[in-house]
Design a protein around this motif. Structure first.
Motif, mmCIF file in Angstrom:
data_model
loop_
_atom_site.group_PDB
_atom_site.id
_atom_site.type_symbol
_atom_site.label_atom_id
_atom_site.label_comp_id
_atom_site.label_asym_id
_atom_site.label_seq_id
_atom_site.Cartn_x
_atom_site.Cartn_y
_atom_site.Cartn_z
ATOM 1 N N TRP A 1 15.866 52.652 33.609
ATOM 2 C CA TRP A 1 14.813 51.653 33.573
ATOM 3 C C TRP A 1 13.578 52.160 34.306
ATOM 4 N N THR B 1 6.495 53.323 30.030
ATOM 5 C CA THR B 1 6.991 53.116 28.667
ATOM 6 C C THR B 1 8.129 54.055 28.302
ATOM 7 N N ALA C 1 10.691 54.432 30.346
ATOM 8 C CA ALA C 1 11.827 53.915 31.129
ATOM 9 C C ALA C 1 12.421 55.003 32.019
ATOM 10 N N TYR D 1 10.874 48.492 31.198
ATOM 11 C CA TYR D 1 11.394 49.145 29.998
ATOM 12 C C TYR D 1 12.796 49.704 30.281
ATOM 13 N N LYS E 1 16.406 51.982 28.502
ATOM 14 C CA LYS E 1 17.085 52.749 27.464
ATOM 15 C C LYS E 1 18.504 53.022 27.946
ATOM 16 N N VAL F 1 13.618 53.224 23.487
ATOM 17 C CA VAL F 1 13.257 52.379 24.620
ATOM 18 C C VAL F 1 13.138 50.927 24.167
ATOM 19 N N GLY G 1 11.640 47.263 25.267
ATOM 20 C CA GLY G 1 10.717 46.642 26.198
ATOM 21 C C GLY G 1 9.298 46.606 25.668
ATOM 22 N N PRO G 2 8.403 46.056 26.481
ATOM 23 C CA PRO G 2 8.704 45.596 27.841
ATOM 24 C C PRO G 2 9.491 44.285 27.850
#
Length: 637
Positions: free
Chosen positions: A273, A277, A279, A308, A310, A325, A327-328
């Motif tokens: 996390w 962007t 993560a 974010y 993954k 990924v 998010g957000p």
């Protein structure tokens, strides 16, 4: 003198002559009556848990042990009758007359046979197991129904056994009983992870396609160590936010075996996390795999605000390429919607955090995360959508943030469903610390031109332990014994020998459950009711904006419904099938009495075929007991 005692001396001569006489003493001894015992053995189709009663000169009851042995002790001389009983079995002899006359009585033996013999469609699959490796653990033997697409399929039968021998030459045998006619694969694994479900890291083997028709069959399995396993990221990865935490839900990556049955690929999962962007700038955490039916863990210490995420799969020390990924995701307490509050009670002292939430399916959960709960713990969850919601309660007793053995949860047995129509209070839950829960629900079916029929559905859930084998060994009008496999989280349909006989409320059914730690337990489930609350006036509306091939199905409420219930619709025919709502944990609320075909796009065909006759059912389910009333009719476009 005193009844039950002897005296020494028995008497004493005393001469009184001009003075008092003292010291005329006696010693009493309690008379211990001679008692005797009666013992014997039960052999046959099932030997443990048989009730043996004693009547006549005295009365008592006991149960046979795992070897079928029983005994009565402390019996006085006299005439007695010994009688064995277990629902689903007959005994030979039915009883035995016993006379105790100065000696213990042994050899009062009985043999039993299951009322549901193979003539009722209950057969066995048995064979030898061999393994030339060095890993140890219980062997899960699972029987899967042959299918064209077996991804995520649960076993329909199974057992758990131990191997004997030494590394390089382990061997054993298995028998799976109560198998209905059909085509199957047997898959066996040494459960090195203790999850009770298939994982590619375990030594494993499987049979060729087996056809069970009218006889018991034999099939041997050779287990082999896995080759190199390439980890893979899970799919449908979703993060559900709350204040500084994220509840991670996902579908494990699976690998198909030659039979088409799938096994979990990874032994662990790693979640990354960050506020970037990619993560990547926040951190990561690794969680042990828990099998295809357990796929939830919690990340704590997250910053509130946009984050974010993954996820990657792990096998040993090898980590897969991460997923895309997600998010957000806005971390923070849920808001808006409805607010539902209440308390959660649990036994003992909490040794980990408590999660209380509500889910409408599709891996969406709104919840409150309580770090240091005390029973009864008050909660308040905002942002709950209107409609049928599954109540989710999880006390992480081992404090590993992973939904696994040892935790207390209501995510077992019958799902707790709440119809959210606005802000609600006093929505209370009580957690159990039982190792396993088993609930027996009845189905009562009827319909136009049909005779009434009945069946059972077994709802089972792991509690503080992980079940690896479950055997139904006692009950009326069902095949016994039947080896149902792990069952924890894998609910099972159980047909009756004669499906025109209604179950009786209070009838008891007994299960022997074996856990991953090698211990076992007998659990009794009883019939709580048989519904006759059928939906009424089933009709098909084809008028515009509907059509004959995409119609609207309508129905009326039952005349005497349960206090809390939901509807399901089930349609099937030659070229289409549709079960609505697709998420079987939730149904349509009582206010819903119509639905358009394939409104959720989960039907196997987007439209029905002209000239084909389809059967469709409206199922009324009591949300408290799981009991169902099913009314069926037909429709031909």
């Amino acid at each position: 003198s005193l009844s039950g005692y002897t005296f020494s001396p028995t008497s004493t001569a005393v001469t009184v002559s001009g003075s008092n006489v003292t010291g005329t003493n006696f010693t009493s001894t309690a008379v211990v009556a001679t008692t005797y015992s009666v013992s014997g053995t039960v052999s046959g189709a099932w030997v443990s848990g048989v009730t043996v009663t004693l009547s006549g000169a005295g009365s008592a009851a006991t149960s046979t042990n795992a070897s079928g042995n029983y005994s009565f002790t402390g019996l006085a001389a006299g005439n007695y009758t010994v009688t064995p009983s277990l629902s689903g079995y007959t005994f030979s002899p039915t009883s035995s007359a016993v006379t105790i006359n100065g000696a213990n009585v042994t050899g009062q033996n009985f043999s039993d046979s299951a009322n549901s013999a193979s003539g009722n469609g209950a057969y066995s699959i048995s064979g030898n197991l061999s393994y030339a490796g060095s890993k140890t653990g219980l062997v899960n033997v699972m029987v899967y129904q042959a299918c064209s697409n077996c991804s995520g399929q649960s076993p329909v039968y199974g057992t758990a056994v131990s191997l004997s021998g030494s590394p390089g030459a382990y061997s054993g045998s298995y028998t799976v009983r109560g198998v209905a006619p059909g085509t199957y694969y047997v898959v066996a694994q040494i459960d090195t992870l203790g999850t009770g479900v298939l994982n590619m890291s375990n030594p494993m083997g499987e049979t060729a396609l087996l056809n069970v028709s009218n006889a018991n069959i034999s099939a041997n399995v050779t287990l082999v160590d896995p080759g190199t396993i390439t980890p893979a990221a899970p799919s449908k990865f979703k993060v559900n936010p709350a204040n500084t935490v994220g509840l991670i839900l996902y579908n494990p990556a699976v690998t198909a075996l030659p039979s088409g049955v799938t096994a979990e690929t990874d032994t662990a999962y790693k979640v990354y996390w960050g506020t970037d962007t990619a993560a990547s700038n926040g951190g990561s955490q690794t969680f042990a795999a828990q099998g295809q039916n357990k796929s939830a863990f919690v990340l704590t210490g997250l910053p509130n605000g946009p984050v974010y995420f993954k996820i990657a799969g792990v096998v040993g020390t090898t980590v897969s390429t991460a997923s895309s990924v997600v998010g957000p995701v806005t971390i923070g307490a849920p808001s808006g919607g409805n607010t539902v509050s209440g308390t959660v009670s649990f036994p003992g002292t909490a040794t980990g955090p408590l999660l209380v939430g509500f889910s409408s399916g599709s891996k969406s959960v709104v919840y409150e995360y309580i770090a240091n709960p005390v029973s009864p713990q008050a909660y308040s969850v905002s942002g709950v959508p209107s409609g049928e919601q599954m109540n989710v309660v999880w006390l992480d007793q081992n404090n590993d943030h992973n939904l696994d053995s040892g935790d207390l949860t209501n995510l077992n047995g019958i799902t707790s469903v709440v119809n959210v129509t606005g802000n609600l209070t006093n929505v209370n839950e009580t957690l159990s610390n039982a190792p396993e829960t088993i609930t027996l629900a009845t189905t009562h079916g009827s319909g136009s031109g049909m005779s009434d029929y009945y069946s059972f559905y077994i709802y089972a859930g792991d509690g503080t332990k992980r079940a690896v084998a479950t055997t139904l060994f006692s009950g009326s009008n069902v095949n016994v014994p039947v080896d149902l496999g792990p069952l924890g989280g894998n609910n099972a349909y159980l047909p009756m020998i004669n499906n025109t006989i209604a179950p009786a409320v209070g009838d008891a059914y007994q299960f022997l459950v074996t856990y991953s730690d090698g211990t076992s337990q007998t659990i009794t489930a009883t019939v709580t009711g048989v519904l006759s609350s059928f939906a009424t006036n089933l009709l098909v509306n084809t008028a515009s904006p509907y059509s004959t091939t995409v119609p609207q199905f309508t129905w009326g409420a039952p005349t005497s419904p349960p206090a809390n219930f939901v509807y399901f619709l089930n349609l099937y025919g030659n070229n289409a099938s549709w079960y609505y709502p697709y998420n079987s944990s939730l149904g349509m609320p009582p206010s819903t009495t119509s639905v358009v075909y394939d409104v959720d796009h989960n039907a196997s065909a987007p439209s029905l075929t002209t000239g084909t006759t389809y059967s469709w059912q409206i199922i009324v389910e009591d949300t408290a007991t799981g009991n169902q009333a099913v009314y069926q009719t037909t429709y031909t476009p």
